[in-house]
Motif scaffolding. Structure first.
Motif, PDB file in Angstrom:
ATOM      1  N   ASN A 290       0.831  -1.210   0.000  1.00 44.56           N
ATOM      2  CA  ASN A 290       0.000   0.000   0.000  1.00 44.56           C
ATOM      3  C   ASN A 290       0.870   1.267   0.000  1.00 44.56           C
ATOM      4  O   ASN A 290       1.401   1.671   1.026  1.00 44.56           O
ATOM      5  N   ILE A 291       1.014   1.884  -1.165  1.00 44.72           N
ATOM      6  CA  ILE A 291       1.780   3.125  -1.303  1.00 44.72           C
ATOM      7  C   ILE A 291       0.816   4.305  -1.309  1.00 44.72           C
ATOM      8  O   ILE A 291      -0.173   4.310  -2.035  1.00 44.72           O
ATOM      9  N   LYS A 292       1.119   5.334  -0.492  1.00 45.43           N
ATOM     10  CA  LYS A 292       0.242   6.502  -0.425  1.00 45.43           C
ATOM     11  C   LYS A 292       0.996   7.766  -0.807  1.00 45.43           C
ATOM     12  O   LYS A 292       2.166   7.940  -0.460  1.00 45.43           O
ATOM     13  N   TYR A 293       0.297   8.641  -1.535  1.00 43.61           N
ATOM     14  CA  TYR A 293       0.829   9.952  -1.874  1.00 43.61           C
ATOM     15  C   TYR A 293       0.199  10.965  -0.908  1.00 43.61           C
ATOM     16  O   TYR A 293      -1.013  10.962  -0.717  1.00 43.61           O
ATOM     17  N   LYS A 294       1.041  11.839  -0.354  1.00 40.94           N
ATOM     18  CA  LYS A 294       0.520  12.865   0.550  1.00 40.94           C
ATOM     19  C   LYS A 294       1.209  14.193   0.272  1.00 40.94           C
ATOM     20  O   LYS A 294       2.167  14.256  -0.495  1.00 40.94           O
ATOM     21  N   LYS A 295       0.698  15.244   0.932  1.00 37.38           N
ATOM     22  CA  LYS A 295       1.236  16.569   0.616  1.00 37.38           C
ATOM     23  C   LYS A 295       1.107  17.511   1.806  1.00 37.38           C
ATOM     24  O   LYS A 295       0.121  17.486   2.537  1.00 37.38           O
ATOM     25  N   THR A 296       2.127  18.339   1.975  1.00 32.70           N
ATOM     26  CA  THR A 296       2.062  19.474   2.893  1.00 32.70           C
ATOM     27  C   THR A 296       2.009  20.726   2.025  1.00 32.70           C
ATOM     28  O   THR A 296       1.982  20.636   0.793  1.00 32.70           O
ATOM     29  N   GLN A 303       4.602   7.619   1.129  1.00 29.79           N
ATOM     30  CA  GLN A 303       4.855   6.786   2.298  1.00 29.79           C
ATOM     31  C   GLN A 303       4.284   5.389   2.106  1.00 29.79           C
ATOM     32  O   GLN A 303       3.388   5.169   1.274  1.00 29.79           O
ATOM     33  N   LEU A 304       4.800   4.473   2.901  1.00 29.16           N
ATOM     34  CA  LEU A 304       4.379   3.077   2.829  1.00 29.16           C
ATOM     35  C   LEU A 304       3.334   2.837   3.898  1.00 29.16           C
ATOM     36  O   LEU A 304       3.616   2.932   5.097  1.00 29.16           O
ATOM     37  N   GLY A 305       2.100   2.564   3.509  1.00 26.13           N
ATOM     38  CA  GLY A 305       1.017   2.307   4.460  1.00 26.13           C
ATOM     39  C   GLY A 305       0.578   3.561   5.194  1.00 26.13           C
ATOM     40  O   GLY A 305       0.694   4.675   4.697  1.00 26.13           O
ATOM     41  N   GLU A 306       0.085   3.362   6.439  1.00 26.61           N
ATOM     42  CA  GLU A 306      -0.485   4.469   7.209  1.00 26.61           C
ATOM     43  C   GLU A 306       0.533   5.179   8.104  1.00 26.61           C
ATOM     44  O   GLU A 306       0.267   6.258   8.604  1.00 26.61           O
ATOM     45  N   SER A 308       3.470   7.405   9.151  1.00 27.21           N
ATOM     46  CA  SER A 308       4.237   8.507   8.565  1.00 27.21           C
ATOM     47  C   SER A 308       5.740   8.294   8.725  1.00 27.21           C
ATOM     48  O   SER A 308       6.542   8.928   8.041  1.00 27.21           O
ATOM     49  N   THR A 309       6.140   7.398   9.650  1.00 24.18           N
ATOM     50  CA  THR A 309       7.574   7.098   9.801  1.00 24.18           C
ATOM     51  C   THR A 309       8.126   6.368   8.586  1.00 24.18           C
ATOM     52  O   THR A 309       9.332   6.331   8.374  1.00 24.18           O
ATOM     53  N   LYS A 310       7.227   5.795   7.784  1.00 22.64           N
ATOM     54  CA  LYS A 310       7.665   5.007   6.622  1.00 22.64           C
ATOM     55  C   LYS A 310       7.619   5.820   5.331  1.00 22.64           C
ATOM     56  O   LYS A 310       7.251   5.318   4.277  1.00 22.64           O
ATOM     57  N   TRP A 311       7.971   7.091   5.434  1.00 23.02           N
ATOM     58  CA  TRP A 311       7.996   7.886   4.210  1.00 23.02           C
ATOM     59  C   TRP A 311       9.239   7.517   3.394  1.00 23.02           C
ATOM     60  O   TRP A 311      10.298   7.222   3.931  1.00 23.02           O
ATOM     61  N   ILE A 312       9.075   7.546   2.096  1.00 24.05           N
ATOM     62  CA  ILE A 312      10.131   7.086   1.186  1.00 24.05           C
ATOM     63  C   ILE A 312      10.889   8.258   0.575  1.00 24.05           C
ATOM     64  O   ILE A 312      12.112   8.287   0.548  1.00 24.05           O
ATOM     65  N   CYS A 313      10.135   9.250   0.080  1.00 17.12           N
ATOM     66  CA  CYS A 313      10.783  10.393  -0.558  1.00 17.12           C
ATOM     67  C   CYS A 313       9.915  11.628  -0.461  1.00 17.12           C
ATOM     68  O   CYS A 313       8.708  11.539  -0.225  1.00 17.12           O
ATOM     69  N   ARG A 314      10.542  12.782  -0.673  1.00 14.75           N
ATOM     70  CA  ARG A 314       9.850  14.068  -0.741  1.00 14.75           C
ATOM     71  C   ARG A 314      10.154  14.713  -2.094  1.00 14.75           C
ATOM     72  O   ARG A 314      11.262  14.571  -2.617  1.00 14.75           O
ATOM     73  N   CYS A 360      12.585   1.176   4.246  1.00 17.88           N
ATOM     74  CA  CYS A 360      11.292   1.577   4.816  1.00 17.88           C
ATOM     75  C   CYS A 360      10.448   0.351   5.165  1.00 17.88           C
ATOM     76  O   CYS A 360       9.723   0.358   6.164  1.00 17.88           O
ATOM     77  N   CYS A 361      10.533  -0.665   4.338  1.00 17.82           N
ATOM     78  CA  CYS A 361       9.760  -1.893   4.585  1.00 17.82           C
ATOM     79  C   CYS A 361      10.172  -2.566   5.887  1.00 17.82           C
ATOM     80  O   CYS A 361       9.376  -3.274   6.520  1.00 17.82           O
ATOM     81  N   LYS A 362      11.406  -2.344   6.301  1.00 16.70           N
ATOM     82  CA  LYS A 362      11.921  -2.988   7.517  1.00 16.70           C
ATOM     83  C   LYS A 362      11.603  -2.201   8.787  1.00 16.70           C
ATOM     84  O   LYS A 362      11.868  -2.676   9.893  1.00 16.70           O
ATOM     85  N   LEU A 363      11.063  -0.982   8.644  1.00 19.30           N
ATOM     86  CA  LEU A 363      10.748  -0.164   9.813  1.00 19.30           C
ATOM     87  C   LEU A 363       9.603  -0.786  10.622  1.00 19.30           C
ATOM     88  O   LEU A 363       8.679  -1.359  10.055  1.00 19.30           O
TER      89      LEU A 363
END
Length: 363
Positions: A290-296, A303-306, A308-314, A360-363
């Motif tokens: 489950n990959i999610k796109y988010k924005k500030t 990020q990976l899943g729900e 926020s610690t599993k963010w991949i890139c900005r 990130c998957c290992k977090l």
């Protein structure tokens, strides 16, 4: 030589920590007793005198700390200021005290101004034992300013204001040094007050100024200004929240590119360019997770899943070069920030993108 300097720095740091600890102890005492302080005398004895003792003054030496100092103003005789701190037999600091349940006002400032004008004092302090307002004659010689250059609240003390207060310690007192920073402190306080006021309720002038910047080309009617006032208030709040979020994430993580704790907001819509970059990244990790796109308000991120610690890139889309930032871990041994013009340029770091995703998957 270096050892002596380090020793001096450590000693100075310890002295400040001791001073701050004493202020904090008095602050705790004030919180416990302030509701019982009904009179000016009780306030003086319980809070004000201990406060000046912490600053290093001998409050029981009438040659240094004079109670009921005579400051006759014009035809008024018998005018007395509560305390005068003396230097070379002349008053250097005047102190006007009120009871803890008194709200300091312009009337009290005017009273202190009268005393100030008929003495050679360079500083004046108005206090109810809890709040201490520091004044000088920055704008006109021997005429006390109506706005304090420093406010210190015992019940809401901050390290920064304790730092400024430290300058009023007897052993560290330097008139020229205090006056050199007093002007900046005074205007800083005024600007902060104005910013706070505009933050809470943006004026028509500010709204016009902001929406004239290529935001709204139509006629600025009152209805339009009122509409944008609400939008601007919300934008201010979200911008401050974003800054706090990033600073908190820096404290939580040793690296500045770590963990954005961002709440979802329905009105934050990703641009086509942002989606294009995030789609590129997603295609390179090639996963069914489950990959999610988010924005500030400042960047888009994946990020990976729900969590926020599993963010991949900005992704920071800019007018000039864009910026792509990978999540940096403790064992990351490669650069994590890359500038690019076209998304295809990120093909060169696809291996690093995949490595970051796996971490990130290992977090």
């Amino acid at each position: 030589m270096e050892t002596k300097q380090n020793s001096a720095i450590q000693k100075k740091g310890k002295l400040f920590m001791d001073f701050m600890e004493k202020i904090n102890e008095l602050s705790k005492k004030v919180e416990k007793i302030k509701w019982n302080l009904k009179t000016e005398e009780a306030t003086k004895t319980s809070i004000i005198l201990p406060f000046f003792q912490i600053l290093g003054y001998d409050v029981f030496d009438p040659c240094e700390f004079v109670p009921e100092y005579t400051a006759d103003a014009g035809i008024k005789k018998g005018e007395k200021v509560d305390y005068a701190i003396m230097f070379n037999n002349e008053p250097l600091i005047l102190v006007e005290a009120k009871s803890a349940n008194t709200e300091l006002s312009g009337k009290h400032i005017s009273q202190l101004m009268r005393y100030f004008s008929v003495t050679k004092a360079k500083f004046a302090i108005l206090t109810n034992g809890i709040v201490y307002q520091f004044f000088s004659d920055l704008e006109e010689h021997n005429k006390m300013d109506t706005i304090p250059f420093l406010k210190f609240d015992l019940c809401h003390s901050k390290k920064e204001t304790i730092e400024e207060l430290k300058g009023f310690q007897k052993d560290a007192f330097d008139v020229k040094l205090i006056l050199s920073s007093a002007s900046d402190l005074k205007y800083m306080t005024m600007v902060k007050s104005m910013v706070a006021e505009q933050f809470q309720n943006p004026s028509d002038q500010l709204v016009k100024l902001l929406i004239n910047k290529n935001i709204y080309a139509g006629t600025k009617t009152q209805a339009v200004l009122d509409k944008f006032r609400t939008i601007i208030q919300k934008a201010f709040e979200e911008y401050i929240n974003d800054i706090i979020t990033e600073r908190l994430s820096t404290v939580i993580s040793p690296d500045t590119t770590q963990i954005p704790v961002v709440k979802e907001r329905g009105d934050m819509v990703l641009t086509q360019e942002e989606v294009e970059v995030l789609d590129f990244v997603k295609s390179r990790v090639d996963t069914r997770l489950n990959i999610k796109y988010k924005k500030t308000s400042r960047y888009a991120y994946m990020q990976l899943g729900e969590l926020s610690t599993k963010w991949i890139c900005r992704v920071y889309i800019r007018k000039e070069q864009h910026l792509f930032v990978l999540h940096k871990f403790e064992d990351t041994d490669y650069e994590c920030e890359y500038y690019f013009d076209e998304v295809e340029q990120l093909e060169a770091i696809k291996g690093l993108i995949k490595d970051t995703f796996e971490k990130c998957c290992k977090l």
